[in-house]
Design a protein around this motif. Structure first.
Motif, PDB file in Angstrom:
ATOM      1  N   VAL A 198       0.865  -1.177   0.000  1.00 12.93           N
ATOM      2  CA  VAL A 198       0.000   0.000   0.000  1.00 12.93           C
ATOM      3  C   VAL A 198       0.900   1.224   0.000  1.00 12.93           C
ATOM      4  O   VAL A 198       1.592   1.501   0.976  1.00 12.93           O
ATOM      5  N   ASP A 199       0.928   1.921  -1.118  1.00 12.31           N
ATOM      6  CA  ASP A 199       1.704   3.151  -1.278  1.00 12.31           C
ATOM      7  C   ASP A 199       0.844   4.296  -0.745  1.00 12.31           C
ATOM      8  O   ASP A 199      -0.042   4.797  -1.434  1.00 12.31           O
ATOM      9  N   ILE A 200       1.119   4.709   0.491  1.00 12.87           N
ATOM     10  CA  ILE A 200       0.228   5.644   1.184  1.00 12.87           C
ATOM     11  C   ILE A 200       0.130   6.965   0.441  1.00 12.87           C
ATOM     12  O   ILE A 200      -0.968   7.484   0.199  1.00 12.87           O
ATOM     13  N   VAL A 201       1.256   7.555   0.072  1.00 16.64           N
ATOM     14  CA  VAL A 201       1.233   8.864  -0.590  1.00 16.64           C
ATOM     15  C   VAL A 201       0.780   8.747  -2.038  1.00 16.64           C
ATOM     16  O   VAL A 201       0.178   9.666  -2.585  1.00 16.64           O
ATOM     17  N   GLY A 202       1.030   7.594  -2.658  1.00  8.43           N
ATOM     18  CA  GLY A 202       0.581   7.388  -4.034  1.00  8.43           C
ATOM     19  C   GLY A 202      -0.875   6.991  -4.137  1.00  8.43           C
ATOM     20  O   GLY A 202      -1.402   6.870  -5.253  1.00  8.43           O
ATOM     21  N   TYR A 203      -1.546   6.750  -2.983  1.00  8.68           N
ATOM     22  CA  TYR A 203      -2.960   6.356  -2.954  1.00  8.68           C
ATOM     23  C   TYR A 203      -3.196   5.138  -3.852  1.00  8.68           C
ATOM     24  O   TYR A 203      -4.167   5.081  -4.618  1.00  8.68           O
ATOM     25  N   GLU A 259      -3.993  -4.541  -8.775  1.00 10.33           N
ATOM     26  CA  GLU A 259      -3.686  -3.173  -8.359  1.00 10.33           C
ATOM     27  C   GLU A 259      -5.003  -2.430  -8.164  1.00 10.33           C
ATOM     28  O   GLU A 259      -6.034  -2.809  -8.740  1.00 10.33           O
ATOM     29  N   SER A 260      -4.948  -1.388  -7.357  1.00  9.36           N
ATOM     30  CA  SER A 260      -6.184  -0.673  -7.033  1.00  9.36           C
ATOM     31  C   SER A 260      -5.873   0.710  -6.478  1.00  9.36           C
ATOM     32  O   SER A 260      -4.845   0.905  -5.824  1.00  9.36           O
ATOM     33  N   LYS A 261      -6.763   1.630  -6.724  1.00 12.41           N
ATOM     34  CA  LYS A 261      -6.723   2.896  -6.003  1.00 12.41           C
ATOM     35  C   LYS A 261      -7.092   2.630  -4.541  1.00 12.41           C
ATOM     36  O   LYS A 261      -7.863   1.708  -4.240  1.00 12.41           O
ATOM     37  N   VAL A 262      -6.544   3.446  -3.645  1.00  5.36           N
ATOM     38  CA  VAL A 262      -6.917   3.343  -2.244  1.00  5.36           C
ATOM     39  C   VAL A 262      -7.139   4.736  -1.670  1.00  5.36           C
ATOM     40  O   VAL A 262      -6.707   5.747  -2.238  1.00  5.36           O
ATOM     41  N   ILE A 263      -7.819   4.767  -0.551  1.00  6.43           N
ATOM     42  CA  ILE A 263      -7.996   5.976   0.256  1.00  6.43           C
ATOM     43  C   ILE A 263      -7.294   5.726   1.580  1.00  6.43           C
ATOM     44  O   ILE A 263      -7.469   4.669   2.189  1.00  6.43           O
ATOM     45  N   VAL A 264      -6.490   6.687   2.020  1.00  9.34           N
ATOM     46  CA  VAL A 264      -5.699   6.509   3.241  1.00  9.34           C
ATOM     47  C   VAL A 264      -6.077   7.571   4.266  1.00  9.34           C
ATOM     48  O   VAL A 264      -6.930   8.425   4.030  1.00  9.34           O
ATOM     49  N   GLY A 265      -5.405   7.520   5.406  1.00  8.50           N
ATOM     50  CA  GLY A 265      -5.732   8.413   6.500  1.00  8.50           C
ATOM     51  C   GLY A 265      -5.450   9.874   6.209  1.00  8.50           C
ATOM     52  O   GLY A 265      -4.445  10.217   5.575  1.00  8.50           O
ATOM     53  N   LYS A 266      -6.321  10.728   6.669  1.00  8.86           N
ATOM     54  CA  LYS A 266      -6.108  12.162   6.544  1.00  8.86           C
ATOM     55  C   LYS A 266      -4.929  12.576   7.432  1.00  8.86           C
ATOM     56  O   LYS A 266      -4.546  11.834   8.354  1.00  8.86           O
ATOM     57  N   PRO A 267      -4.328  13.746   7.209  1.00  7.96           N
ATOM     58  CA  PRO A 267      -3.172  14.152   8.013  1.00  7.96           C
ATOM     59  C   PRO A 267      -3.422  14.153   9.517  1.00  7.96           C
ATOM     60  O   PRO A 267      -2.502  13.881  10.294  1.00  7.96           O
ATOM     61  N   GLU A 315      -6.270  13.471  -4.827  1.00  6.36           N
ATOM     62  CA  GLU A 315      -5.707  13.404  -3.475  1.00  6.36           C
ATOM     63  C   GLU A 315      -6.720  12.696  -2.582  1.00  6.36           C
ATOM     64  O   GLU A 315      -7.829  13.174  -2.382  1.00  6.36           O
ATOM     65  N   ARG A 316      -6.304  11.541  -2.026  1.00  5.10           N
ATOM     66  CA  ARG A 316      -7.268  10.701  -1.320  1.00  5.10           C
ATOM     67  C   ARG A 316      -6.832  10.389   0.114  1.00  5.10           C
ATOM     68  O   ARG A 316      -6.994   9.254   0.586  1.00  5.10           O
ATOM     69  N   ALA A 317      -6.295  11.368   0.804  1.00  2.19           N
ATOM     70  CA  ALA A 317      -6.003  11.224   2.230  1.00  2.19           C
ATOM     71  C   ALA A 317      -7.250  11.678   2.977  1.00  2.19           C
ATOM     72  O   ALA A 317      -7.359  12.817   3.433  1.00  2.19           O
ATOM     73  N   LEU A 318      -8.215  10.758   3.114  1.00  4.69           N
ATOM     74  CA  LEU A 318      -9.559  11.138   3.552  1.00  4.69           C
ATOM     75  C   LEU A 318     -10.103  10.279   4.691  1.00  4.69           C
ATOM     76  O   LEU A 318     -11.140  10.614   5.265  1.00  4.69           O
ATOM     77  N   SER A 319      -9.456   9.162   5.021  1.00  3.43           N
ATOM     78  CA  SER A 319     -10.013   8.236   5.998  1.00  3.43           C
ATOM     79  C   SER A 319      -9.538   8.569   7.405  1.00  3.43           C
ATOM     80  O   SER A 319      -8.794   9.524   7.623  1.00  3.43           O
ATOM     81  N   SER A 320      -9.954   7.747   8.349  1.00  2.41           N
ATOM     82  CA  SER A 320      -9.527   7.923   9.746  1.00  2.41           C
ATOM     83  C   SER A 320      -8.357   7.020  10.102  1.00  2.41           C
ATOM     84  O   SER A 320      -8.120   6.742  11.271  1.00  2.41           O
TER      85      SER A 320
END
Length: 548
Positions: free
Chosen positions: A315-320, A333-341, A455-460
């Motif tokens: 899981v490439d966090i910054v690459g989503y 392979e897949s797009k992902v959503i990761v934690g917000k800042p 930009e998908r840094a949107l989760s908890s």
């Protein structure tokens, strides 16, 4: 463990022979006998042994184990070998490391001034300590990531016994410099970063590039006094495709839009030609700052290179983005959503322990405290609108109207809040349970439209996956029992069900502000969690000892 490695090796030397104890390469091959040939200089051997035995208990044992395997015989009598080491130290900057950590001038002085037995012994240990530390930094990094991230659990560096074997293998190589260089991670991204470092170092020597002033979002077709600066900035980029004759034009014309799109794609941004805050930040990042960014990412790769082999779900966090490699081949392979800042996805090495179909969601403590309780206090209908149910320790439902939500954050909350399963639930229809103690896992989502964002840094903190069903079938690894139709039937039933995985795969949640695009070109991204600076600050600290 104190002197356990040295003690063990000493016992081996007594019971067997000094050559059998450690004089082996990292892969178990015997070391060249020329390195351990008998010597008449017994006084030097005694000096080396005495100095090593006088080292403190917390000193790195690699050098001591190396010499123990050789019965304390010297290895640096060849001036060419010394010169090759000094050259390797001076060249370490191509990997983003600092030659000053290894004091090349001190190495040269020691080589020139070593005439007495004492001075020769000092030179021996200085040069071997330097080589051991150099190899360690090249392979595993200078910074200990555990000092920066409390959750860090990637594969640790090898023990001193193994490192002594690797040291012996390097010293038996015909070309010492090449053997040292070969210790760096052999990864496409690492090689691209090394090339990028040289490129941006050359640009930094020329000074900064034009800055684009802040202002309202700049869209294609607009006219603005900021456009000439934007054009000047992009003319610096290779293959910009821009016409020098129009460099003063204030029209955001199609040619400039295409140049901006190419720039955005190269920095992990949505290639839409719109100049917003993130694109402006990337445009105004100086060449000197890019040099620092690349150095930080070279260090990160050294930390995790050992784990980027074999089967892995990265899981490439910054690459989503996430991708799965099995048997050396990419299979998913897949797009992902990761934690917000504010709720970062941690860097972890983990594994999928099971899959949960139609999972129920027990609201984690942070989300409960920061989100659910305040919203329930403001809106009595909030819980019902989100299908959230309050339960006590025995699992019995509690009427939300009987709870003092206004004081719940201060007085403690003795209940759990649970969301029933369903495609419209926060976890969607599939949860990939991991083994970590931080309640971090991968899952489906009921907000699939968010995958359309760049930009998908949107989760908890957890990782939402755009293609969960495909990943589930691969991990189940049973095409007979778990065909696409069988999986869909299990999901459509609405019944919560936990299923073990059929294939054990390492999961790597990895943070990197650099990556490769689909064409294998270096991509430098914005630092969404502001992690680069801590790495660079630690890299800048001078080493206080020759070996770790």
């Amino acid at each position: 463990m104190g002197k356990s490695f040295v003690t063990f090796a000493a016992a081996a030397c007594v019971l067997f022979s000094p050559l059998a104890a450690l004089a082996v390469a990292a892969d178990g091959a015997p070391v060249d006998a020329a390195l351990v040939a008998p010597t008449a200089d017994g006084a030097l051997q005694l000096q080396i042994e005495q100095r090593l035995r006088e080292r403190t208990a917390d000193a790195d044992e690699t050098t001591a184990l190396f010499y123990l395997s050789r019965a304390w015989r010297p290895v640096w009598d060849d001036p060419a070998r010394v010169e090759a080491l000094v050259a390797a130290v001076e060249a370490i900057q191509v990997h983003g490391l600092d030659p000053a950590d290894f004091s090349p001038e001190r190495l040269r002085r020691a080589a020139a001034e070593s005439t007495t037995v004492e001075a020769r012994a000092e030179r021996e240990l200085l040069l071997t300590d330097t080589l051991a530390a150099l190899l360690f930094q090249l392979r595993h990094g200078k910074v200990d990531p555990r000092t920066l991230y409390r959750e860090w659990n990637f594969t640790p560096p090898p023990n001193p016994y193994e490192r002594a074997g690797a040291l012996a293998a390097v010293l038996q190589a015909g070309d010492l410099r090449a053997a040292i260089d070969a210790h760096a991670p052999d990864l496409p991204l690492y090689r691209a970063l090394v090339q990028g470092l040289a490129h941006y170092q050359a640009l930094a020597m020329l000074g900064d590039w034009p800055k684009v002033a802040g202002g309202p979002t700049l869209r294609p077709g607009a006219r603005s006094a900021r456009v000439p600066a934007l054009r000047e900035r992009l003319l610096v980029e290779p293959e910009s495709g821009l016409d020098e004759a129009t460099r003063r034009s204030s029209h955001y014309d199609p040619a400039l839009v295409e140049a901006v799109k190419r720039f955005q794609a190269g920095h992990g941004l949505e290639p839409d030609g719109v100049i917003g805050a993130q694109t402006l930040l990337a445009l105004n990042t100086s060449p000197a700052r890019r040099v620092e960014q690349i150095r930080a990412n070279l260090e990160r790769l050294r930390w995790v290179a050992a784990d980027l082999r074999g089967d892995r779900l990265l899981v490439d966090i910054v690459g989503y983005h996430a991708d799965l490699v099995l048997d050396g081949q990419p299979v998913w392979e897949s797009k992902v959503i990761v934690g917000k800042p504010a709720r970062k996805t941690p860097s972890l090495r983990d594994s999928v322990v099971n899959l949960v179909f139609n999972p129920k969601w027990v609201v984690p403590p942070t989300i409960l405290r920061e989100d659910v309780i305040p919203r329930a206090a403001r809106n009595p209908g909030y819980l019902a609108s989100q299908r959230l149910r309050v339960v006590d320790r025995s699992g019995q439902s509690v009427d939300p109207s009987t709870i003092d939500w206004g004081s719940a954050r201060q007085s403690g909350f003795p209940y759990r809040v649970v969301q029933q399963s369903g495609a419209d639930g926060s976890l969607g229809r599939i949860k990939f349970a991991l083994s970590n103690p931080y309640a971090i896992y991968l899952h489906d989502t009921n907000a699939r439209s968010l995958f359309g964002r760049a930009e998908r840094a949107l989760s908890s903190g957890c990782v939402r996956v755009a293609k969960p069903a495909e990943l589930a079938r691969i991990l189940l690894d049973d095409p007979v029992s778990w065909s696409a139709e069988a999986l869909e039937a299990a999901l459509a039933s609405g019944r919560t069900r936990t299923v073990g995985v059929g294939r054990d795969v390492t999961v790597l949640l990895h943070y990197s502000t650099a990556g490769l695009d689909e064409h294998g070109r270096l991509q430098l991204r914005n630092d969404i969690y502001d992690y680069d600076r801590a790495i660079l600050d630690t890299l800048a600290a001078r080493r206080t000892a020759l070996a770790r």
